[in-house]
Structure formats: structure tokens, C-alpha cells
Design a protein around this motif. Structure first.
Motif, mmCIF file in Angstrom:
data_model
loop_
_atom_site.group_PDB
_atom_site.id
_atom_site.type_symbol
_atom_site.label_atom_id
_atom_site.label_comp_id
_atom_site.label_asym_id
_atom_site.label_seq_id
_atom_site.Cartn_x
_atom_site.Cartn_y
_atom_site.Cartn_z
ATOM 1 N N THR A 107 -21.954 -29.811 20.738
ATOM 2 C CA THR A 107 -20.573 -29.347 20.916
ATOM 3 C C THR A 107 -20.063 -28.850 19.563
ATOM 4 O OG1 THR A 107 -19.823 -31.635 20.582
ATOM 5 C CG2 THR A 107 -20.046 -30.882 22.849
ATOM 6 N N PRO A 108 -20.070 -27.563 19.350
ATOM 7 C CA PRO A 108 -19.668 -26.996 18.051
ATOM 8 C C PRO A 108 -18.209 -27.287 17.740
ATOM 9 C CG PRO A 108 -20.802 -25.364 19.397
ATOM 10 C CD PRO A 108 -20.491 -26.509 20.293
ATOM 11 N N ARG A 109 -17.927 -27.635 16.484
ATOM 12 C CA ARG A 109 -16.569 -27.978 16.061
ATOM 13 C C ARG A 109 -16.063 -27.109 14.908
ATOM 14 N NH1 ARG A 109 -15.330 -33.538 17.742
ATOM 15 N NH2 ARG A 109 -13.810 -33.687 16.046
ATOM 16 N N LEU A 110 -16.931 -26.300 14.344
ATOM 17 C CA LEU A 110 -16.553 -25.496 13.182
ATOM 18 C C LEU A 110 -16.287 -24.053 13.590
ATOM 19 C CD1 LEU A 110 -19.220 -26.795 10.646
ATOM 20 C CD2 LEU A 110 -16.883 -27.633 11.011
ATOM 21 N N LEU A 111 -15.325 -23.429 12.901
ATOM 22 C CA LEU A 111 -14.988 -22.039 13.197
ATOM 23 C C LEU A 111 -16.211 -21.128 13.136
ATOM 24 C CD1 LEU A 111 -11.673 -21.682 11.150
ATOM 25 C CD2 LEU A 111 -11.875 -21.613 13.636
ATOM 26 N N GLY A 112 -17.048 -21.336 12.133
ATOM 27 C CA GLY A 112 -18.206 -20.469 11.926
ATOM 28 C C GLY A 112 -19.292 -20.617 12.965
ATOM 29 N N GLU A 113 -19.156 -21.618 13.832
ATOM 30 C CA GLU A 113 -20.147 -21.823 14.881
ATOM 31 C C GLU A 113 -19.820 -21.006 16.131
ATOM 32 O OE1 GLU A 113 -19.854 -26.217 14.826
ATOM 33 O OE2 GLU A 113 -21.949 -26.203 14.170
ATOM 34 N N TYR A 114 -18.735 -20.243 16.058
ATOM 35 C CA TYR A 114 -18.320 -19.407 17.175
ATOM 36 C C TYR A 114 -18.310 -17.946 16.743
ATOM 37 C CZ TYR A 114 -16.892 -23.713 19.435
ATOM 38 O OH TYR A 114 -16.904 -24.958 20.008
ATOM 39 N N ASP A 115 -18.684 -17.060 17.674
ATOM 40 C CA ASP A 115 -18.733 -15.657 17.276
ATOM 41 C C ASP A 115 -17.896 -14.730 18.140
ATOM 42 O OD1 ASP A 115 -22.128 -15.103 18.589
ATOM 43 O OD2 ASP A 115 -20.243 -15.612 19.574
ATOM 44 N N THR A 116 -17.254 -15.259 19.167
ATOM 45 C CA THR A 116 -16.387 -14.431 20.001
ATOM 46 C C THR A 116 -15.120 -15.217 20.294
ATOM 47 O OG1 THR A 116 -18.301 -13.373 21.038
ATOM 48 C CG2 THR A 116 -16.180 -13.125 22.144
ATOM 49 N N TRP A 117 -13.975 -14.550 20.121
ATOM 50 C CA TRP A 117 -12.681 -15.219 20.260
ATOM 51 C C TRP A 117 -11.778 -14.455 21.221
ATOM 52 C CZ3 TRP A 117 -11.501 -19.733 17.553
ATOM 53 C CH2 TRP A 117 -12.461 -20.132 16.622
ATOM 54 N N GLY A 118 -10.914 -15.189 21.899
ATOM 55 C CA GLY A 118 -9.872 -14.571 22.691
ATOM 56 C C GLY A 118 -8.680 -14.221 21.817
ATOM 57 N N GLN A 119 -7.649 -13.672 22.451
ATOM 58 C CA GLN A 119 -6.473 -13.221 21.710
ATOM 59 C C GLN A 119 -5.442 -14.325 21.517
ATOM 60 O OE1 GLN A 119 -6.760 -12.928 24.917
ATOM 61 N NE2 GLN A 119 -4.738 -13.522 25.701
ATOM 62 N N GLY A 120 -5.596 -15.420 22.241
ATOM 63 C CA GLY A 120 -4.711 -16.564 22.080
ATOM 64 C C GLY A 120 -3.581 -16.595 23.084
ATOM 65 N N THR A 121 -3.086 -17.805 23.351
ATOM 66 C CA THR A 121 -1.938 -17.997 24.221
ATOM 67 C C THR A 121 -1.010 -19.025 23.576
ATOM 68 O OG1 THR A 121 -1.224 -18.501 26.485
ATOM 69 C CG2 THR A 121 -3.079 -19.774 25.639
ATOM 70 N N GLN A 122 0.281 -18.749 23.588
ATOM 71 C CA GLN A 122 1.243 -19.597 22.905
ATOM 72 C C GLN A 122 1.600 -20.813 23.755
ATOM 73 O OE1 GLN A 122 2.877 -19.224 19.735
ATOM 74 N NE2 GLN A 122 3.560 -21.319 20.230
ATOM 75 N N VAL A 123 1.557 -21.975 23.132
ATOM 76 C CA VAL A 123 2.018 -23.219 23.747
ATOM 77 C C VAL A 123 3.153 -23.768 22.887
ATOM 78 C CG1 VAL A 123 1.431 -25.612 24.288
ATOM 79 C CG2 VAL A 123 -0.190 -23.770 24.811
ATOM 80 N N THR A 124 4.298 -23.974 23.497
ATOM 81 C CA THR A 124 5.447 -24.516 22.785
ATOM 82 C C THR A 124 5.936 -25.761 23.506
ATOM 83 O OG1 THR A 124 6.114 -22.296 22.066
ATOM 84 C CG2 THR A 124 7.752 -24.054 21.891
#
Length: 127
Positions: A107-124
Motif C-alpha cells: 500500500t504505497p504511502r509516498l507521493l513519489g510512489e504514484y504517477d497519475t493524479w486526479g484534479q481534486g475535490t474540495q471537502v469543507t
């Protein structure tokens, strides 16, 4: 090339719940580890949760253990993050990510262990 789109964010009162979804397109994510990260204003992006290739293996940052649950629906090519008992400190933009190739239990926990990202969703979360 895979694309990730998050949804489900919004404004909720403390103690409430939200379920985030990360829909993938372009290829199947069933054989990939997936993760959720978050970034609050003025802070670095931090690990929240991950699910290994094998769905039996999941990982959470300490602050969300017992409150958040990561899961996946391979038929829908979607990963979810169920967030319960939300706290104002959970306020952030939440991102899902596709991991590089690792073993089925990892289960990767580091940013560098991922290579594709979504645009994000805001949670408030309001107090």
C-alpha cells in the motif's frame, strides 16, 4: 493513458459523513494500487489512505483510522473513500492517485510512489 476524476466533496458539519469517488477511464485499475491524499491551504499534500492491488490490504494515516474507509469497485473502475465523523481538521482538497507497479500486498504511502493524479475535490467541514 488513465485519467482519474474525483467527486463527492462538499460542505458538511462536524460529525457528518461524505463519500468520495474516484472514477478511472482509459484502462482498468483493478490491478493497481490506489491512494487518497489531501492538501489543506498552506500545507503540503499528505497521505490519507491506500488500497493495494489485493483489496485485502489497506492503509490509513493515523488521524483517520477508524473514521475513513477505502474501497474499490472494479466493475465500475472506481475507488471510494467513505469519511465518517468528519472534523474541521479534515478540511482540504482530496486527490486520488494511481500507484506505480508494486506487489499485490503493498500500500504505497509516498507521493513519489504514484504517477497519475486526479484534479481534486474540495471537502469543507464546519465546526
Amino acid at each position: 493513458q488513465v485519467q482519474l476524476v474525483e467527486s463527492g466533496g462538499g460542505l458538511v458539519q462536524a460529525g457528518g459523513s461524505l463519500r468520495l469517488a474516484c472514477a478511472a477511464s482509459g484502462r482498468s485499475i483493478s490491478n493497481s494500487g490506489m491512494g487518497w491524499f489531501r492538501q489543506a491551504p498552506g500545507k503540503v499534500r499528505e497521505f490519507v489512505s491506500a488500497i493495494a492491488k489485493s483489496d485485502s490490504y489497506t492503509s490509513y494515516t493515523d488521524s483517520v483510522k477508524g473514521r475513513f474507509t477505502i474501497s474499490r469497485d472494479n466493475a465500475k473502475n472506481t475507488v471510494y473513500l467513505q469519511m465518517n465523523s468528519l472534523e474541521p481538521e479534515d478540511t482540504a482538497v482530496y486527490y486520488c492517485a494511481l500507484a506505480r507497479t508494486y506487489s499485490s500486498r503493498y500500500t504505497p504511502r509516498l507521493l513519489g510512489e504514484y504517477d497519475t493524479w486526479g484534479q481534486g475535490t474540495q471537502v469543507t467541514v464546519s465546526s
